[in-house]
Scaffold this active site. Sequence first.
Site, PDB file in Angstrom:
ATOM      1  N   ASP A  43      -5.894   0.171 -11.633  1.00 51.98           N
ATOM      2  CA  ASP A  43      -5.718  -0.852 -10.477  1.00 51.98           C
ATOM      3  C   ASP A  43      -4.826  -0.249  -9.551  1.00 51.98           C
ATOM      4  O   ASP A  43      -4.000   0.411  -9.490  1.00 51.98           O
ATOM      5  CB  ASP A  43      -4.796  -1.880 -11.277  1.00 51.98           C
ATOM      6  N   TYR A  48      -1.153   0.041  -1.572  1.00 51.74           N
ATOM      7  CA  TYR A  48      -0.416   1.296  -2.133  1.00 51.74           C
ATOM      8  C   TYR A  48      -0.616   2.552  -1.425  1.00 51.74           C
ATOM      9  O   TYR A  48       0.055   3.454  -1.755  1.00 51.74           O
ATOM     10  CB  TYR A  48      -1.023   1.399  -3.335  1.00 51.74           C
ATOM     11  N   LYS A  73      -7.543  -4.156  -3.512  1.00 48.40           N
ATOM     12  CA  LYS A  73      -6.830  -5.602  -3.105  1.00 48.40           C
ATOM     13  C   LYS A  73      -6.694  -5.738  -1.692  1.00 48.40           C
ATOM     14  O   LYS A  73      -6.501  -4.713  -1.035  1.00 48.40           O
ATOM     15  CB  LYS A  73      -5.463  -5.972  -3.819  1.00 48.40           C
ATOM     16  N   HIS A 106      -4.215  -9.770  -2.400  1.00 41.61           N
ATOM     17  CA  HIS A 106      -3.202  -9.390  -2.877  1.00 41.61           C
ATOM     18  C   HIS A 106      -1.886 -10.501  -2.713  1.00 41.61           C
ATOM     19  O   HIS A 106      -1.191 -10.632  -3.704  1.00 41.61           O
ATOM     20  CB  HIS A 106      -2.701  -8.339  -2.031  1.00 41.61           C
TER      21      HIS A 106
END
Length: 282
Positions: A43, A48, A73, A106
Amino acid sequence: MEYRTLSNGVKMPQLGYGTLQISNKDAESCVLDAIDCGYRLIDTASSYFNEEGIGNAIRKLHVPRSEFFITTKVWVQDSGYDYTLKAFNTSLEKLGLDYVDLYLIHQPYGDYYGSYKAMEELYKEGKVRAIGVCNFSAERFMDLYMNVDIKPMINQIELHPFFQQDSLVDVLDCYNCQVEAWGPLNEGQKDIFDNEVLRAIADKYHKTVSQVILRWHIQNGYIAIPKSTHYNRIKENMDIWDFTLDEDDFTQIKQLDIGYSEIIDYQCYTSAKWFNKLKIHE
């Protein structure tokens, strides 16, 4: 490994590896460790900033792409139809993949209706195998559900023994939307690993507290994505398939629910204000 079947028939591993706050530099080695320990669900998210490192890890292995389940996401700054399509192509390029298995909104802010319309098109084109949302409360989920053609297959939410979200889980169950838990170990907060109830249950099975918590997720039918950068803990989190919690364990864990998040309140107006300030497109 156990699996959950999404509403479109796609099977998703029930335990995965979360990569929040893992740098792009470290992501490759961490994901390689996770894969070595048996993880196949990875994930990540555009926010990120580690998709390239994760893609590098996947390409280094002689493991068929079909064995992996890759989630990414779209962030608030890319909400809206056009921006989401652009963001998806950027994520795909960084990951070095032809498709992703799961694409999620998200945050429940910004033009997520436009984002979801773009995701429906990506799904129909076969560029994603499943679509869904993150952090949607029951009313936001229901409103989206009733106004889209392809229903959300996942709602990734904060969920752990201290914040069990029973009412939201019940709604998602009613509409065949799988629950995926982020922060399944409460990000280590509130001394969760030293909780007396959880420690007693762990001692009973000769397991660790983290293993008991993740087993609780699995037996509840949730998908969970714990994160660690330490090989021994990554391996430990996967070693949960040789014991079963009993009814008394569940009764005790039920009493640990404090009924609210100590990480973030998505229904607070200040949360919406803060996330919307992160948008860079006008």
